[in-house]
Design a protein around this motif. Sequence first.
Motif, PDB file in Angstrom:
ATOM      1  N   LYS A   1     -11.216  69.954-107.363  1.00 12.83           N
ATOM      2  CA  LYS A   1     -10.384  71.145-107.474  1.00 12.83           C
ATOM      3  C   LYS A   1      -9.183  70.986-108.404  1.00 12.83           C
ATOM      4  O   LYS A   1      -8.585  71.957-108.799  1.00 12.83           O
ATOM      5  CB  LYS A   1      -9.913  71.565-106.090  1.00 12.83           C
ATOM      6  CG  LYS A   1     -11.082  72.033-105.238  1.00 12.83           C
ATOM      7  CD  LYS A   1     -10.622  72.592-103.937  1.00 12.83           C
ATOM      8  CE  LYS A   1     -11.669  73.148-103.053  1.00 12.83           C
ATOM      9  NZ  LYS A   1     -13.024  72.989-103.275  1.00 12.83           N
ATOM     10  N   LYS A   2      -8.809  69.767-108.727  1.00  8.44           N
ATOM     11  CA  LYS A   2      -7.677  69.598-109.616  1.00  8.44           C
ATOM     12  C   LYS A   2      -7.969  68.557-110.684  1.00  8.44           C
ATOM     13  O   LYS A   2      -8.656  67.596-110.447  1.00  8.44           O
ATOM     14  CB  LYS A   2      -6.394  69.157-108.946  1.00  8.44           C
ATOM     15  CG  LYS A   2      -6.269  68.929-107.594  1.00  8.44           C
ATOM     16  CD  LYS A   2      -4.879  68.705-107.053  1.00  8.44           C
ATOM     17  CE  LYS A   2      -4.341  67.335-107.000  1.00  8.44           C
ATOM     18  NZ  LYS A   2      -3.235  67.145-106.140  1.00  8.44           N
ATOM     19  N   GLN A   3      -7.424  68.841-111.800  1.00  8.37           N
ATOM     20  CA  GLN A   3      -7.467  67.856-112.864  1.00  8.37           C
ATOM     21  C   GLN A   3      -6.177  67.058-112.769  1.00  8.37           C
ATOM     22  O   GLN A   3      -5.127  67.588-112.437  1.00  8.37           O
ATOM     23  CB  GLN A   3      -7.565  68.536-114.230  1.00  8.37           C
ATOM     24  CG  GLN A   3      -8.876  69.231-114.453  1.00  8.37           C
ATOM     25  CD  GLN A   3      -8.926  69.844-115.840  1.00  8.37           C
ATOM     26  OE1 GLN A   3      -7.908  70.171-116.412  1.00  8.37           O
ATOM     27  NE2 GLN A   3     -10.124  69.990-116.367  1.00  8.37           N
TER      28      GLN A   3
ATOM     29  N   GLU B   1     -11.140  63.242-100.613  1.00  8.43           N
ATOM     30  CA  GLU B   1     -10.873  62.787-101.978  1.00  8.43           C
ATOM     31  C   GLU B   1     -11.783  63.495-102.984  1.00  8.43           C
ATOM     32  O   GLU B   1     -11.344  63.898-104.055  1.00  8.43           O
ATOM     33  CB  GLU B   1     -11.042  61.268-102.091  1.00  8.43           C
ATOM     34  CG  GLU B   1      -9.952  60.476-101.392  1.00  8.43           C
ATOM     35  CD  GLU B   1      -8.586  60.671-101.999  1.00  8.43           C
ATOM     36  OE1 GLU B   1      -8.473  60.848-103.221  1.00  8.43           O
ATOM     37  OE2 GLU B   1      -7.601  60.642-101.237  1.00  8.43           O
ATOM     38  N   LYS B   2     -13.063  63.646-102.634  1.00  9.73           N
ATOM     39  CA  LYS B   2     -14.004  64.340-103.521  1.00  9.73           C
ATOM     40  C   LYS B   2     -13.602  65.795-103.694  1.00  9.73           C
ATOM     41  O   LYS B   2     -13.655  66.338-104.799  1.00  9.73           O
ATOM     42  CB  LYS B   2     -15.425  64.266-102.954  1.00  9.73           C
ATOM     43  CG  LYS B   2     -16.065  62.905-103.077  1.00  9.73           C
ATOM     44  CD  LYS B   2     -17.450  62.909-102.452  1.00  9.73           C
ATOM     45  CE  LYS B   2     -18.031  61.510-102.405  1.00  9.73           C
ATOM     46  NZ  LYS B   2     -19.305  61.460-101.676  1.00  9.73           N
ATOM     47  N   ASP B   3     -13.228  66.440-102.584  1.00  8.76           N
ATOM     48  CA  ASP B   3     -12.814  67.846-102.645  1.00  8.76           C
ATOM     49  C   ASP B   3     -11.589  68.021-103.531  1.00  8.76           C
ATOM     50  O   ASP B   3     -11.517  68.927-104.355  1.00  8.76           O
ATOM     51  CB  ASP B   3     -12.521  68.386-101.248  1.00  8.76           C
ATOM     52  CG  ASP B   3     -13.759  68.526-100.384  1.00  8.76           C
ATOM     53  OD1 ASP B   3     -14.889  68.427-100.923  1.00  8.76           O
ATOM     54  OD2 ASP B   3     -13.610  68.706 -99.158  1.00  8.76           O
TER      55      ASP B   3
ATOM     56  N   PHE C   1     -14.467  61.265 -93.639  1.00 10.65           N
ATOM     57  CA  PHE C   1     -13.566  62.400 -93.864  1.00 10.65           C
ATOM     58  C   PHE C   1     -12.644  62.147 -95.047  1.00 10.65           C
ATOM     59  O   PHE C   1     -12.418  63.038 -95.865  1.00 10.65           O
ATOM     60  CB  PHE C   1     -12.727  62.691 -92.613  1.00 10.65           C
ATOM     61  CG  PHE C   1     -13.518  63.210 -91.437  1.00 10.65           C
ATOM     62  CD1 PHE C   1     -14.630  64.017 -91.612  1.00 10.65           C
ATOM     63  CD2 PHE C   1     -13.146  62.879 -90.148  1.00 10.65           C
ATOM     64  CE1 PHE C   1     -15.353  64.499 -90.530  1.00 10.65           C
ATOM     65  CE2 PHE C   1     -13.859  63.359 -89.058  1.00 10.65           C
ATOM     66  CZ  PHE C   1     -14.965  64.167 -89.245  1.00 10.65           C
ATOM     67  N   GLU C   2     -12.090  60.934 -95.131  1.00  6.66           N
ATOM     68  CA  GLU C   2     -11.202  60.603 -96.253  1.00  6.66           C
ATOM     69  C   GLU C   2     -11.948  60.680 -97.579  1.00  6.66           C
ATOM     70  O   GLU C   2     -11.426  61.222 -98.560  1.00  6.66           O
ATOM     71  CB  GLU C   2     -10.613  59.206 -96.069  1.00  6.66           C
ATOM     72  CG  GLU C   2      -9.573  59.132 -94.978  1.00  6.66           C
ATOM     73  CD  GLU C   2      -9.097  57.714 -94.707  1.00  6.66           C
ATOM     74  OE1 GLU C   2      -9.672  56.757 -95.261  1.00  6.66           O
ATOM     75  OE2 GLU C   2      -8.140  57.567 -93.934  1.00  6.66           O
ATOM     76  N   ASN C   3     -13.160  60.136 -97.615  1.00  7.87           N
ATOM     77  CA  ASN C   3     -13.952  60.167 -98.846  1.00  7.87           C
ATOM     78  C   ASN C   3     -14.276  61.600 -99.255  1.00  7.87           C
ATOM     79  O   ASN C   3     -14.188  61.951-100.434  1.00  7.87           O
ATOM     80  CB  ASN C   3     -15.232  59.356 -98.695  1.00  7.87           C
ATOM     81  CG  ASN C   3     -14.977  57.867 -98.627  1.00  7.87           C
ATOM     82  OD1 ASN C   3     -13.938  57.385 -99.052  1.00  7.87           O
ATOM     83  ND2 ASN C   3     -15.918  57.120 -98.067  1.00  7.87           N
ATOM     84  N   GLN C   4     -14.641  62.431 -98.283  1.00  9.44           N
ATOM     85  CA  GLN C   4     -14.946  63.826 -98.587  1.00  9.44           C
ATOM     86  C   GLN C   4     -13.701  64.555 -99.074  1.00  9.44           C
ATOM     87  O   GLN C   4     -13.758  65.338-100.018  1.00  9.44           O
ATOM     88  CB  GLN C   4     -15.550  64.543 -97.383  1.00  9.44           C
ATOM     89  CG  GLN C   4     -16.005  65.962 -97.689  1.00  9.44           C
ATOM     90  CD  GLN C   4     -17.064  66.010 -98.781  1.00  9.44           C
ATOM     91  OE1 GLN C   4     -18.063  65.312 -98.705  1.00  9.44           O
ATOM     92  NE2 GLN C   4     -16.850  66.827 -99.796  1.00  9.44           N
TER      93      GLN C   4
END
Length: 94
Positions: free
Chosen positions: A45-47, A39-41, A34-37
Amino acid sequence: MTKSKKTVYIPTVGIAEISDYTPTAEEAEKFIEFENQAEKDIASKKQSVNVHFRWSEIEVKRAKLIAEKLGMPYQTYLKSTLKQAMDKDEKKLM
């Protein structure tokens, strides 16, 4: 016999209890997934930009100690604390 409860101070939240719960290996693996996902999300979504500033060694040590007690990396703690302060100021000033 009652167990003594461990507590920690979290800015804007106050005193919180620390659980003695230890997740199973399967739960711990899911948490990491969940944490890895997350972080990817967030990354998708943001630079982000790097921010550099000078700070006293004492303040960095304080931040590291507090973050360790909260169970998080100190840079994450600093970002979170700064964001909370900015949100508070923004509400007050805008």
